[in-house]
Design an enzyme around this catalytic site. Sequence first.
Site, PDB file in Angstrom:
ATOM      1  N   CYS A  77     -12.276 -20.193  -5.604  1.00 46.61           N
ATOM      2  CA  CYS A  77     -13.677 -19.855  -5.350  1.00 46.61           C
ATOM      3  C   CYS A  77     -14.593 -21.002  -5.726  1.00 46.61           C
ATOM      4  O   CYS A  77     -14.871 -21.227  -6.913  1.00 46.61           O
ATOM      5  CB  CYS A  77     -14.039 -18.591  -6.143  1.00 46.61           C
ATOM      6  SG  CYS A  77     -15.751 -18.115  -5.963  1.00 46.61           S
ATOM      7  N   CYS A 102     -17.859 -20.039  -7.451  1.00 47.76           N
ATOM      8  CA  CYS A 102     -17.706 -19.728  -8.877  1.00 47.76           C
ATOM      9  C   CYS A 102     -17.481 -20.992  -9.711  1.00 47.76           C
ATOM     10  O   CYS A 102     -17.994 -21.104 -10.816  1.00 47.76           O
ATOM     11  CB  CYS A 102     -16.505 -18.812  -9.128  1.00 47.76           C
ATOM     12  SG  CYS A 102     -16.285 -17.530  -7.904  1.00 47.76           S
ATOM     13  N   ASP A 103     -16.698 -21.923  -9.188  1.00 50.63           N
ATOM     14  CA  ASP A 103     -16.172 -22.981 -10.059  1.00 50.63           C
ATOM     15  C   ASP A 103     -16.630 -24.406  -9.739  1.00 50.63           C
ATOM     16  O   ASP A 103     -16.326 -25.324 -10.505  1.00 50.63           O
ATOM     17  CB  ASP A 103     -14.630 -22.950 -10.017  1.00 50.63           C
ATOM     18  CG  ASP A 103     -14.086 -21.643 -10.594  1.00 50.63           C
ATOM     19  OD1 ASP A 103     -14.781 -21.048 -11.436  1.00 50.63           O
ATOM     20  OD2 ASP A 103     -12.992 -21.220 -10.203  1.00 50.63           O
TER      21      ASP A 103
END
Length: 314
Positions: free
Chosen positions: A135, A138-139
Amino acid sequence: MEAKAEKLVIIGSGPAGLTAAIYGCRADLDPLVFMGTKYGGQLMLTSEVENFPGFPDPVLGPDLISRMKSQAERLGARLVQEDVVKVNFKTYPLEVYTGSGVTRALSVIIATGANPRRLNLPSEMKLMGKGVSNCAVCDAFFFRGKKVAVVGGGDTALEEATFLTKFATSVQVIHRRDELRANAALKKEALSNPKVSFVWDSAVTEVLGDGKVSGVKVRNLKTGKEGDIQLDGVFVAIGYDPNTEIFRGQVELDQKGYVALHNGTESSVPGVFVAGDVHDFRYRQAITAAADGCKALLDAEKFVKQKLEAPLAN
Ligand code: NAP
């Protein structure tokens, strides 16, 4: 005598299922949640979450799930760590089967999520959360000033590649063919981005690194030639598989196997509602799944109210 039907059964325990449980308690639906033996969903494989509102400091994915679980439990949700093995939505009340027997329900929320496809390399799993991610939203933030690769050639891969260029110094897209599956707009955007380059006809055969990612081993599928690429991160973006096997033939699924939505969060079966990644292949965020759980619950609440107010009419 048959047991009284539950007002609400929730299947799944990621942010969608647990949010539905929290709202379900507040709506007096006394929710019974079949969490699955491996509960919590994708957040259980995520390290730090920095984009869930309400957490000024990063929270670990499993801790976020644990907090949602505690909140649902405090409000009175019954959380059962069992897998649903079968459903029968062709009868009413609806039937949900686990290893311990059958539960009848006036309404069901399907929140079983989706699993990102894996390359199925032992090194990929070993370094998951330590440079391997599924993701970018997200990261990506953790890869500021670093070199990363994205594996895949579909919409997700190119969307992630372009997103990653905001942080990373270079993004190499490693794709197994020499033609991209992604839509024209995403292709154009990625191909014209100076930070994005492509490694065509290639498969990742190993993720390299001891404790954290240091690179990948790739094989050219046309020439058979192998080589290493030095990297700080690898984003595996080769698609998702929705967890809908037990619902096949029971609710309408779309061509890709996701549960089809009809009106709001309704499935094709009255009383069966849907939340999170099990229908949503587009947004796939913890916060959008949680919002979905709330919406599904509000729809289920209305449905159950009608059933309880007019039992003889049914
Ligand atoms: P996808 O369309 O299934 O693409 C998966 C990509 O990964 C393909 O390029 C495929 O290669 C490759 N791949 C699959 N298995 C692989 C393996 N084992 N090793 C290496 N490569 C592998 O998945 P997606 O990109 O996640 O998209 C899923 C759905 O969501 C699509 O319908 C997409 O349109 C939609 N989506 C839409 C948006 C948007 O509208 N903004 C954004 C994201 C996703 P091949 O091409 O060779 O098969």
